[in-house]
Design a protein around this motif. Structure first.
Motif, PDB file in Angstrom:
ATOM      1  N   VAL A 273      51.333  51.752  37.817  1.00 45.53           N
ATOM      2  CA  VAL A 273      50.307  51.600  38.846  1.00 45.53           C
ATOM      3  C   VAL A 273      49.582  52.910  39.122  1.00 45.53           C
ATOM      4  N   ASN A 274      50.327  53.994  39.181  1.00 46.91           N
ATOM      5  CA  ASN A 274      49.730  55.276  39.576  1.00 46.91           C
ATOM      6  C   ASN A 274      48.579  55.716  38.684  1.00 46.91           C
ATOM      7  N   PRO A 275      48.671  55.600  37.353  1.00 43.67           N
ATOM      8  CA  PRO A 275      47.514  55.974  36.518  1.00 43.67           C
ATOM      9  C   PRO A 275      46.268  55.136  36.828  1.00 43.67           C
ATOM     10  N   LEU A 276      46.457  53.847  37.155  1.00 39.87           N
ATOM     11  CA  LEU A 276      45.310  53.007  37.499  1.00 39.87           C
ATOM     12  C   LEU A 276      44.694  53.441  38.827  1.00 39.87           C
ATOM     13  N   LYS A 277      45.523  53.843  39.761  1.00 41.53           N
ATOM     14  CA  LYS A 277      45.005  54.344  41.041  1.00 41.53           C
ATOM     15  C   LYS A 277      44.165  55.597  40.831  1.00 41.53           C
ATOM     16  N   VAL A 278      44.656  56.470  39.959  1.00 42.47           N
ATOM     17  CA  VAL A 278      43.928  57.708  39.670  1.00 42.47           C
ATOM     18  C   VAL A 278      42.566  57.390  39.054  1.00 42.47           C
ATOM     19  N   LYS A 279      42.536  56.456  38.103  1.00 44.75           N
ATOM     20  CA  LYS A 279      41.268  56.085  37.474  1.00 44.75           C
ATOM     21  C   LYS A 279      40.297  55.480  38.488  1.00 44.75           C
ATOM     22  N   LEU A 280      40.821  54.627  39.362  1.00 42.40           N
ATOM     23  CA  LEU A 280      39.954  54.007  40.368  1.00 42.40           C
ATOM     24  C   LEU A 280      39.325  55.056  41.273  1.00 42.40           C
ATOM     25  N   ASN A 281      40.139  55.993  41.728  1.00 39.27           N
ATOM     26  CA  ASN A 281      39.624  57.028  42.627  1.00 39.27           C
ATOM     27  C   ASN A 281      38.682  57.994  41.899  1.00 39.27           C
ATOM     28  N   SER A 282      38.952  58.244  40.632  1.00 41.11           N
ATOM     29  CA  SER A 282      38.128  59.201  39.886  1.00 41.11           C
ATOM     30  C   SER A 282      36.796  58.591  39.457  1.00 41.11           C
ATOM     31  N   ASN A 283      36.797  57.284  39.180  1.00 39.50           N
ATOM     32  CA  ASN A 283      35.600  56.645  38.620  1.00 39.50           C
ATOM     33  C   ASN A 283      34.831  55.801  39.624  1.00 39.50           C
ATOM     34  N   ILE A 284      35.191  55.912  40.879  1.00 32.44           N
ATOM     35  CA  ILE A 284      34.563  55.054  41.879  1.00 32.44           C
ATOM     36  C   ILE A 284      33.049  55.267  41.925  1.00 32.44           C
ATOM     37  N   HIS A 285      32.600  56.458  41.552  1.00 35.75           N
ATOM     38  CA  HIS A 285      31.167  56.761  41.560  1.00 35.75           C
ATOM     39  C   HIS A 285      30.420  55.997  40.466  1.00 35.75           C
ATOM     40  N   LEU A 286      31.152  55.432  39.510  1.00 29.67           N
ATOM     41  CA  LEU A 286      30.520  54.681  38.422  1.00 29.67           C
ATOM     42  C   LEU A 286      30.201  53.238  38.808  1.00 29.67           C
ATOM     43  N   GLU A 302      38.811  51.477  33.335  1.00 30.55           N
ATOM     44  CA  GLU A 302      38.904  51.815  31.910  1.00 30.55           C
ATOM     45  C   GLU A 302      39.915  50.923  31.205  1.00 30.55           C
ATOM     46  N   ILE A 303      39.828  49.635  31.453  1.00 28.49           N
ATOM     47  CA  ILE A 303      40.755  48.682  30.847  1.00 28.49           C
ATOM     48  C   ILE A 303      39.989  47.445  30.387  1.00 28.49           C
ATOM     49  N   ASP A 304      40.636  46.673  29.520  1.00 23.88           N
ATOM     50  CA  ASP A 304      40.204  45.320  29.201  1.00 23.88           C
ATOM     51  C   ASP A 304      41.273  44.379  29.731  1.00 23.88           C
ATOM     52  N   PHE A 305      40.879  43.458  30.564  1.00 26.42           N
ATOM     53  CA  PHE A 305      41.855  42.510  31.092  1.00 26.42           C
ATOM     54  C   PHE A 305      42.338  41.586  29.979  1.00 26.42           C
ATOM     55  N   PRO A 306      43.597  41.178  30.024  1.00 28.54           N
ATOM     56  CA  PRO A 306      44.129  40.268  29.001  1.00 28.54           C
ATOM     57  C   PRO A 306      43.231  39.044  28.826  1.00 28.54           C
ATOM     58  N   SER A 307      42.945  38.709  27.583  1.00 36.79           N
ATOM     59  CA  SER A 307      42.017  37.628  27.281  1.00 36.79           C
ATOM     60  C   SER A 307      42.700  36.268  27.398  1.00 36.79           C
ATOM     61  N   ARG A 308      41.976  35.304  27.937  1.00 34.24           N
ATOM     62  CA  ARG A 308      42.494  33.948  28.031  1.00 34.24           C
ATOM     63  C   ARG A 308      42.588  33.299  26.650  1.00 34.24           C
ATOM     64  N   GLU A 309      41.766  33.774  25.708  1.00 33.09           N
ATOM     65  CA  GLU A 309      41.792  33.209  24.366  1.00 33.09           C
ATOM     66  C   GLU A 309      43.002  33.687  23.571  1.00 33.09           C
ATOM     67  N   ALA A 310      43.432  34.938  23.805  1.00 27.26           N
ATOM     68  CA  ALA A 310      44.491  35.526  22.988  1.00 27.26           C
ATOM     69  C   ALA A 310      45.884  35.344  23.583  1.00 27.26           C
ATOM     70  N   LEU A 311      45.961  35.185  24.887  1.00 26.25           N
ATOM     71  CA  LEU A 311      47.269  35.128  25.547  1.00 26.25           C
ATOM     72  C   LEU A 311      47.384  33.891  26.423  1.00 26.25           C
ATOM     73  N   GLU A 312      48.616  33.530  26.752  1.00 21.98           N
ATOM     74  CA  GLU A 312      48.893  32.429  27.664  1.00 21.98           C
ATOM     75  C   GLU A 312      49.292  32.990  29.016  1.00 21.98           C
ATOM     76  N   LYS A 313      49.121  32.180  30.050  1.00 26.15           N
ATOM     77  CA  LYS A 313      49.498  32.624  31.389  1.00 26.15           C
ATOM     78  C   LYS A 313      50.990  32.897  31.482  1.00 26.15           C
ATOM     79  N   SER A 314      51.775  32.179  30.689  1.00 31.45           N
ATOM     80  CA  SER A 314      53.227  32.368  30.716  1.00 31.45           C
ATOM     81  C   SER A 314      53.621  33.771  30.262  1.00 31.45           C
ATOM     82  N   ASP A 315      52.727  34.445  29.526  1.00 32.02           N
ATOM     83  CA  ASP A 315      53.014  35.813  29.104  1.00 32.02           C
ATOM     84  C   ASP A 315      53.098  36.761  30.287  1.00 32.02           C
ATOM     85  N   PHE A 316      52.527  36.364  31.414  1.00 32.69           N
ATOM     86  CA  PHE A 316      52.553  37.224  32.607  1.00 32.69           C
ATOM     87  C   PHE A 316      53.382  36.608  33.730  1.00 32.69           C
TER      88      PHE A 316
END
Length: 388
Positions: A273-286, A302-316
């Motif tokens: 979680v912490n790296p994502l928080k850092v990215k959010l705070n650093s890139n908020i100006h974008l 700076e991520i791509d959310f898991p695709s519905r085409e490639a993965l199933e909900k059960s994977d999460f």
């Protein structure tokens, strides 16, 4: 204090003293041609202000809401006769109000409602229900008493919405109650000359004002794995989106400003979680209001959310490591062991009960410190969500 028997008989001929001291009176009080059983108990000093009144359950129900007035009348009435006059006046008012509440609607009510339904599309309703769902019918349900009407409306993006109207007998003098599935309050502008058609028009205007909000959330629902809510309603402003195994982001979108940065908080182990928080705070100006909500989240995090085409909900959808279930009272596991080699998810309630039962655990305010049920590594549970 004893009321003159003659005056009392003239005012309440069916209310008679029951003892020589005239401290107990029992009988009936008459209002609008109806008799109601009553019993009045006076104290030994015959002071009316300390009297007790016993009555039938129906009379008690009628006078519900008038107790304070009757107490004041007991305090200020000079004798029993004057109090009985006051009681009969209050009872007359209560009976009139009860009749107004339960009075059937006037013929003008039914003619007005039927006229409104015909204007909105009465005949189309029958065809839409039985033949062609694609017709632009606006009335989809009317109860036998014409007191509940459900209308359909379609926004400019083709989404269908329903509004349920609860009409009272004073319609159209008073507006109907409107039940809608909107993320904001729906207030109707109404005058006695208004109609159901005007409500339908105002409902359409409200739908158009929320078009961008639903566009943003529809894109998220279609292109990401939404963990919660399981079946979002049109009024839902929250989405919990899967980011990876045992990590997700919870967003709360403002319906009036759907392209602005939403309220965000992350769920998962701190080392993820912490790296994502850092990215959010650093890139908020974008953050760019011209881009879609989903595209902005991708750019800023700076991520791509898991695709519905490639993965199933059960994977999460990993089960809780304590109760071995995914959903518990409508919630899904939202606590994760922070050890990278473990990463076992738990329901907050399950982990709380587990840690409370450990002799080695300790609590400071809303934070409990203990050991993971799986790997025995230190684990911390905060009983409120951590927000960015």
């Amino acid at each position: 204090m004893a009321a003159g028997v003659g005056s009392l008989l003239r005012e309440c001929p069916l209310l008679l003293p029951q003892n020589r001291e005239k401290s107990v009176y029992e009988g009936f009080v008459t209002a609008q041609g109806r008799d109601f059983h009553i019993r009045i108990l006076l104290p030994s000093d015959l002071q009316l202000k300390n009297a007790r009144i016993q009555c039938s359950w129906y009379l008690k129900k009628l006078l519900d809401g008038y107790q304070q007035i009757l107490k004041q009348r007991l305090q200020h009435s000079s004798d029993l006769v004057s109090f009985m006059v006051e009681l009969k006046t209050v009872l007359e008012v209560a009976l009139r109000n009860t009749q107004e509440v339960h009075a059937p609607p006037s013929p003008y009510y039914y003619s007005g409602v039927i006229g409104d339904i015909e204007t909105l599309g009465w005949n189309k309703t029958v065809r839409a229900c039985n033949i062609d769902r694609g017709l632009t019918a606006r009335v989809v349900f009317v109860d036998p008493g014409f007191s509940t009407i459900r209308l359909k409306a379609e926004d400019s993006c083709g989404r269908e919405h329903l509004i349920t109207l609860k009409l009272n007998p004073k319609y159209p003098t008073e507006p109907p109650d409107c039940l809608v599935d909107l993320p904001v309050q729906f207030s109707v502008s109404w005058i006695p000359e208004s109609s159901l058609l005007s409500i339908h028009s105002q409902f359409l205007a409200a739908l158009e004002s929320l078009k961008e909000f639903w566009n943003a959330l529809d894109e998220i629902d279609e292109k990401t794995w939404v963990l919660e809510p399981e079946k979002p309603t049109r009024s839902a402003t929250m989405r919990r989106i899967a980011v990876g195994n045992n990590i997700s982001i919870n967003i709360e979108v403002d319906p009036r400003h759907p392209t602005m940065l939403p309220e965000c908080y992350f769920l998962g182990a701190d080392h993820v979680v912490n790296p994502l928080k850092v990215k959010l705070n650093s890139n908020i100006h974008l953050w760019d209001p011209e881009l879609s909500l989903l595209q902005n989240l991708k750019e800023v995090l700076e991520i791509d959310f898991p695709s519905r085409e490639a993965l199933e909900k059960s994977d999460f959808s990993m089960d809780c490591g304590i109760c071995y279930a995914y959903r518990l009272d409508g919630t899904i596991p939202d606590q994760v062991c922070d050890d990278p080699r473990c990463g076992q998810p738990f329901h907050q309630a399950c982990l709380y009960e587990w840690l409370r039962g450990l002799p080695s655990s300790r609590q400071s305010f809303n934070v409990i410190f203990g050991e993971c049920p799986y790997c025995n590594k230190p684990i911390t549970l905060k009983m409120s969500m951590k927000k960015v």
